[in-house]
Design an enzyme around this catalytic site. Sequence first.
Site, PDB file in Angstrom:
ATOM      1  N   ASP A  38       6.985  12.314  -3.797  1.00  0.00           N
ATOM      2  CA  ASP A  38       5.462  12.765  -3.153  1.00  0.00           C
ATOM      3  C   ASP A  38       5.002  12.129  -4.611  1.00  0.00           C
ATOM      4  O   ASP A  38       5.546  11.556  -5.585  1.00  0.00           O
ATOM      5  CB  ASP A  38       4.874  14.011  -3.437  1.00  0.00           C
ATOM      6  CG  ASP A  38       3.636  13.508  -2.358  1.00  0.00           C
ATOM      7  OD1 ASP A  38       3.216  14.347  -1.705  1.00  0.00           O
ATOM      8  OD2 ASP A  38       2.447  12.543  -3.048  1.00  0.00           O
ATOM      9  N   ASP A  64       7.105   6.978  -5.457  1.00  0.00           N
ATOM     10  CA  ASP A  64       6.268   5.700  -4.319  1.00  0.00           C
ATOM     11  C   ASP A  64       7.339   5.519  -3.978  1.00  0.00           C
ATOM     12  O   ASP A  64       7.785   4.408  -4.086  1.00  0.00           O
ATOM     13  CB  ASP A  64       5.506   4.911  -5.593  1.00  0.00           C
ATOM     14  CG  ASP A  64       4.996   3.769  -5.630  1.00  0.00           C
ATOM     15  OD1 ASP A  64       5.087   3.611  -4.267  1.00  0.00           O
ATOM     16  OD2 ASP A  64       4.487   3.379  -6.330  1.00  0.00           O
ATOM     17  N   TYR A 156      -3.103  -1.171   9.171  1.00  0.00           N
ATOM     18  CA  TYR A 156      -2.482   0.153   9.688  1.00  0.00           C
ATOM     19  C   TYR A 156      -2.085   0.241  11.346  1.00  0.00           C
ATOM     20  O   TYR A 156      -0.275   0.403  11.397  1.00  0.00           O
ATOM     21  CB  TYR A 156      -3.580   1.056   9.399  1.00  0.00           C
ATOM     22  CG  TYR A 156      -2.541   3.174  10.097  1.00  0.00           C
ATOM     23  CD1 TYR A 156      -2.365   3.483   8.854  1.00  0.00           C
ATOM     24  CD2 TYR A 156      -3.026   3.373  11.600  1.00  0.00           C
ATOM     25  CE1 TYR A 156      -2.053   5.198   9.262  1.00  0.00           C
ATOM     26  CE2 TYR A 156      -2.506   4.784  11.000  1.00  0.00           C
ATOM     27  CZ  TYR A 156      -2.006   5.327  10.047  1.00  0.00           C
ATOM     28  OH  TYR A 156      -1.284   6.445  10.025  1.00  0.00           O
ATOM     29  N   LYS A 160       2.320   0.984  12.384  1.00  0.00           N
ATOM     30  CA  LYS A 160       2.325   2.254  13.140  1.00  0.00           C
ATOM     31  C   LYS A 160       3.574   1.166  14.008  1.00  0.00           C
ATOM     32  O   LYS A 160       4.312   1.865  14.739  1.00  0.00           O
ATOM     33  CB  LYS A 160       1.171   3.001  13.217  1.00  0.00           C
ATOM     34  CG  LYS A 160       1.153   3.653  12.186  1.00  0.00           C
ATOM     35  CD  LYS A 160       2.319   4.549  11.117  1.00  0.00           C
ATOM     36  CE  LYS A 160       1.305   5.055   9.870  1.00  0.00           C
ATOM     37  NZ  LYS A 160       2.781   5.933   8.877  1.00  0.00           N
TER      38      LYS A 160
END
Length: 284
Positions: A38, A64, A156, A160
Amino acid sequence: MKLIPKGNRVLITGGASGFGKAMALKFAQQGWRIYIADIDVQQAKKTTLELTAQGVEAHWVKCDISQPDDIQTMYDAVMASWQGLDVLINNAGIYSGGTINEVDEATWLKVIDVNLVGTFRCCHKFVPLFQKQKTGRIVNIASLSGILPTPGSIHYAATKAAIVNLSQSLRHELRLYKVGVTVAAPNIFPTGIFSNGMIPNGSIKQSLETVMSYSDVTADSVANSVFNAVMNDEFLVSTDLDTDIGWFLKALDKAYTTSIETLAFIAKSFDKKSQTKRKRKERQ
């Protein structure tokens, strides 16, 4: 065909909080060893301590996924600890909302670099290991937006949708190596994604958060579905197409012709649906 991982080792990017943490807890409950990757170091440490307190082996590494050097560091850390991996869950990503008129090129490229290219980077790094092992799983976290774009989430949703396609291609490519690939495309459910996201249009953000508040889906229920999919080599993880998603699809269809800018009527529809369900329960 079931391809049961042999060593019970799972790496979860973006695993320090939210849905990533829910998956970490689910796998930990089943006795798996957990690696949290993370960008939020403090939260990663905290989650790792919670996991070890439950008696499972857990590690963390700062990563990252938009930085290739971080991907290499993550890979090296996992190999140093375990000399292999059974399940890679590509969960890390960012949310950014807005219509095409509100999204500049820099934001478009950033979302693509993190969500899509970042997922590719992780897959590209670990696929040779899985091929060599002739066992393993890759789980890519997409969204219902990758199947049915949500108004006000144009970039976004595009990332996806690409992740869904990437996952399907990988599943075909890796089948001969006995490596399974799963993609999760759940309906909207409560997480911190919108509060932490880049959403310039305040009305879109408020409406999305309202929609989320009425969702019957939970992070824990989706995490459970992901775990079952890993164990049974299932490709698509989603929520109930006959109820929540079926209703959501109809609401979105109306959204495109009614108010693509604010999604306000969707929030009202969720409210009406919720009230109807409450009244039905009261009568029972």
